[in-house]
Write a protein that holds these residues in place. Structure first.
Motif, PDB file in Angstrom:
ATOM      1  N   LYS A  52      48.611  28.461  17.278  1.00 20.97           N
ATOM      2  CA  LYS A  52      47.333  27.622  16.330  1.00 20.97           C
ATOM      3  C   LYS A  52      47.410  26.035  16.099  1.00 20.97           C
ATOM      4  O   LYS A  52      46.127  26.022  15.290  1.00 20.97           O
ATOM      5  N   GLU A  53      48.367  25.210  14.988  1.00 22.22           N
ATOM      6  CA  GLU A  53      48.651  24.385  14.364  1.00 22.22           C
ATOM      7  C   GLU A  53      48.790  23.074  15.866  1.00 22.22           C
ATOM      8  O   GLU A  53      48.263  21.971  15.035  1.00 22.22           O
ATOM      9  N   ASP A  54      48.386  23.258  17.167  1.00 24.77           N
ATOM     10  CA  ASP A  54      48.126  22.314  17.490  1.00 24.77           C
ATOM     11  C   ASP A  54      46.395  22.336  17.864  1.00 24.77           C
ATOM     12  O   ASP A  54      45.708  21.157  18.132  1.00 24.77           O
ATOM     13  N   PHE A  55      45.795  23.330  17.527  1.00 25.11           N
ATOM     14  CA  PHE A  55      43.750  22.845  16.891  1.00 25.11           C
ATOM     15  C   PHE A  55      43.426  21.940  16.158  1.00 25.11           C
ATOM     16  O   PHE A  55      44.200  21.862  15.483  1.00 25.11           O
ATOM     17  N   PHE A  56      42.768  21.319  16.311  1.00 22.88           N
ATOM     18  CA  PHE A  56      41.894  20.182  15.135  1.00 22.88           C
ATOM     19  C   PHE A  56      40.625  20.547  15.334  1.00 22.88           C
ATOM     20  O   PHE A  56      39.728  20.999  16.579  1.00 22.88           O
ATOM     21  N   LYS A  57      39.875  20.762  14.250  1.00 19.04           N
ATOM     22  CA  LYS A  57      38.674  20.946  14.101  1.00 19.04           C
ATOM     23  C   LYS A  57      37.853  19.906  14.889  1.00 19.04           C
ATOM     24  O   LYS A  57      37.384  18.222  14.654  1.00 19.04           O
ATOM     25  N   ASP A  58      36.833  19.873  15.434  1.00 19.88           N
ATOM     26  CA  ASP A  58      35.869  18.798  16.515  1.00 19.88           C
ATOM     27  C   ASP A  58      34.654  18.540  15.231  1.00 19.88           C
ATOM     28  O   ASP A  58      33.783  19.511  14.735  1.00 19.88           O
ATOM     29  N   GLU A  59      34.456  17.450  15.129  1.00 20.58           N
ATOM     30  CA  GLU A  59      33.285  16.668  14.235  1.00 20.58           C
ATOM     31  C   GLU A  59      31.654  17.062  14.902  1.00 20.58           C
ATOM     32  O   GLU A  59      31.115  17.215  13.824  1.00 20.58           O
ATOM     33  N   GLY A  60      31.796  16.740  15.625  1.00 23.88           N
ATOM     34  CA  GLY A  60      30.334  17.823  15.956  1.00 23.88           C
ATOM     35  C   GLY A  60      30.186  18.777  16.080  1.00 23.88           C
ATOM     36  O   GLY A  60      28.879  18.853  16.432  1.00 23.88           O
ATOM     37  N   SER A  61      30.769  19.743  16.187  1.00 23.91           N
ATOM     38  CA  SER A  61      30.563  21.411  15.849  1.00 23.91           C
ATOM     39  C   SER A  61      31.355  21.984  15.407  1.00 23.91           C
ATOM     40  O   SER A  61      31.843  21.355  14.315  1.00 23.91           O
ATOM     41  N   ASP A  62      30.797  23.173  15.478  1.00 29.30           N
ATOM     42  CA  ASP A  62      31.664  24.013  14.506  1.00 29.30           C
ATOM     43  C   ASP A  62      32.780  24.809  15.313  1.00 29.30           C
ATOM     44  O   ASP A  62      33.391  25.928  14.789  1.00 29.30           O
ATOM     45  N   LEU A  63      33.377  23.657  16.319  1.00 28.07           N
ATOM     46  CA  LEU A  63      34.547  24.633  17.372  1.00 28.07           C
ATOM     47  C   LEU A  63      35.943  23.839  16.912  1.00 28.07           C
ATOM     48  O   LEU A  63      35.702  22.804  16.198  1.00 28.07           O
ATOM     49  N   TYR A  64      36.737  24.705  17.148  1.00 27.37           N
ATOM     50  CA  TYR A  64      38.376  23.807  17.278  1.00 27.37           C
ATOM     51  C   TYR A  64      38.884  23.375  18.589  1.00 27.37           C
ATOM     52  O   TYR A  64      38.461  24.079  19.533  1.00 27.37           O
ATOM     53  N   GLN A  65      39.437  22.643  18.594  1.00 25.81           N
ATOM     54  CA  GLN A  65      39.685  21.741  20.061  1.00 25.81           C
ATOM     55  C   GLN A  65      41.021  22.325  20.420  1.00 25.81           C
ATOM     56  O   GLN A  65      41.919  21.491  18.921  1.00 25.81           O
ATOM     57  N   CYS A 108      38.319  23.846  23.862  1.00 28.44           N
ATOM     58  CA  CYS A 108      37.146  24.899  22.535  1.00 28.44           C
ATOM     59  C   CYS A 108      37.014  26.260  22.015  1.00 28.44           C
ATOM     60  O   CYS A 108      36.842  27.156  23.345  1.00 28.44           O
ATOM     61  N   TRP A 109      36.953  26.429  20.876  1.00 25.18           N
ATOM     62  CA  TRP A 109      36.822  28.046  20.320  1.00 25.18           C
ATOM     63  C   TRP A 109      36.048  27.757  19.251  1.00 25.18           C
ATOM     64  O   TRP A 109      36.665  26.697  18.269  1.00 25.18           O
ATOM     65  N   SER A 110      35.993  29.100  18.678  1.00 26.80           N
ATOM     66  CA  SER A 110      35.258  29.422  17.252  1.00 26.80           C
ATOM     67  C   SER A 110      36.510  29.541  16.406  1.00 26.80           C
ATOM     68  O   SER A 110      36.615  29.025  15.249  1.00 26.80           O
ATOM     69  N   GLU A 111      37.452  29.851  16.464  1.00 27.05           N
ATOM     70  CA  GLU A 111      39.122  29.792  15.899  1.00 27.05           C
ATOM     71  C   GLU A 111      40.196  29.216  16.454  1.00 27.05           C
ATOM     72  O   GLU A 111      39.895  29.990  17.303  1.00 27.05           O
ATOM     73  N   PRO A 112      40.813  28.726  15.878  1.00 29.48           N
ATOM     74  CA  PRO A 112      42.417  28.362  16.462  1.00 29.48           C
ATOM     75  C   PRO A 112      43.293  29.327  16.896  1.00 29.48           C
ATOM     76  O   PRO A 112      42.583  31.074  16.388  1.00 29.48           O
ATOM     77  N   PHE A 113      43.765  29.843  17.919  1.00 25.79           N
ATOM     78  CA  PHE A 113      44.340  30.910  18.318  1.00 25.79           C
ATOM     79  C   PHE A 113      46.131  30.847  18.798  1.00 25.79           C
ATOM     80  O   PHE A 113      46.119  29.746  19.401  1.00 25.79           O
ATOM     81  N   TYR A 114      46.915  31.508  19.133  1.00 21.21           N
ATOM     82  CA  TYR A 114      47.756  31.452  19.768  1.00 21.21           C
ATOM     83  C   TYR A 114      47.485  31.620  21.799  1.00 21.21           C
ATOM     84  O   TYR A 114      46.958  32.907  21.444  1.00 21.21           O
ATOM     85  N   GLY A 115      48.200  30.792  22.636  1.00 18.16           N
ATOM     86  CA  GLY A 115      47.449  31.364  23.340  1.00 18.16           C
ATOM     87  C   GLY A 115      48.312  30.144  24.630  1.00 18.16           C
ATOM     88  O   GLY A 115      49.666  29.685  24.789  1.00 18.16           O
ATOM     89  N   ARG A 116      47.761  30.958  26.026  1.00 19.06           N
ATOM     90  CA  ARG A 116      48.218  29.481  26.894  1.00 19.06           C
ATOM     91  C   ARG A 116      47.152  29.411  27.737  1.00 19.06           C
ATOM     92  O   ARG A 116      46.212  29.689  27.776  1.00 19.06           O
ATOM     93  N   VAL A 117      47.372  28.144  28.598  1.00 16.41           N
ATOM     94  CA  VAL A 117      46.600  27.676  29.773  1.00 16.41           C
ATOM     95  C   VAL A 117      47.357  27.995  30.855  1.00 16.41           C
ATOM     96  O   VAL A 117      48.680  27.771  31.084  1.00 16.41           O
ATOM     97  N   ILE A 118      46.483  28.828  31.502  1.00 13.53           N
ATOM     98  CA  ILE A 118      47.351  29.374  33.164  1.00 13.53           C
ATOM     99  C   ILE A 118      46.629  28.289  33.904  1.00 13.53           C
ATOM    100  O   ILE A 118      45.608  27.849  34.411  1.00 13.53           O
ATOM    101  N   PHE A 119      46.965  27.567  35.210  1.00  9.69           N
ATOM    102  CA  PHE A 119      46.851  26.465  35.899  1.00  9.69           C
ATOM    103  C   PHE A 119      47.600  26.957  37.761  1.00  9.69           C
ATOM    104  O   PHE A 119      49.244  27.097  37.495  1.00  9.69           O
ATOM    105  N   ASP A 120      47.460  26.387  38.451  1.00  8.90           N
ATOM    106  CA  ASP A 120      47.935  26.078  40.073  1.00  8.90           C
ATOM    107  C   ASP A 120      48.676  24.543  39.884  1.00  8.90           C
ATOM    108  O   ASP A 120      48.374  23.705  39.512  1.00  8.90           O
ATOM    109  N   GLU A 121      50.113  24.780  40.126  1.00  6.73           N
ATOM    110  CA  GLU A 121      51.074  23.096  40.346  1.00  6.73           C
ATOM    111  C   GLU A 121      50.783  22.514  41.154  1.00  6.73           C
ATOM    112  O   GLU A 121      50.200  22.986  42.665  1.00  6.73           O
TER     113      GLU A 121
END
Length: 76
Positions: free
Chosen positions: A8-21, A63-76
């Motif tokens: 959650k702590e990795d997110f920051f508020k996007d200045e141009g919208s109500d989303l967190y990134q 981008c999401w409406s609120e910060p959360f704990y999660g992960r990004v899954i990707f192909d190497e």
């Protein structure tokens, strides 16, 4: 498949919208075409989200409406 966790702590508020990134370097998670975003639920399990993703230079923003704990899954 590889993954990168984020907090959650990795997110920051996007200045141009109500989303967190949360930000990743393209070299750390790939080009973005095969990215899957998952949010960790209270029971420790993960659920898949259809999060908005933006690209700028060599960075990818999830981008999401609120910060959360999660992960990004990707192909190497």
């Amino acid at each position: 498949m590889a993954h990168r966790n984020f907090r959650k702590e990795d997110f920051f508020k996007d200045e141009g919208s109500d989303l967190y990134q949360v930000e990743f370097r393209k070299g750390d998670v790939g080009e973005g075409a095969d990215l899957v975003v998952e949010r960790q639920k209270e029971d420790g399990e993960y659920e898949t989200l259809q999060a908005q993703m933006k690209r700028h230079n060599d960075r990818i923003f999830i981008c999401w409406s609120e910060p959360f704990y999660g992960r990004v899954i990707f192909d190497e």
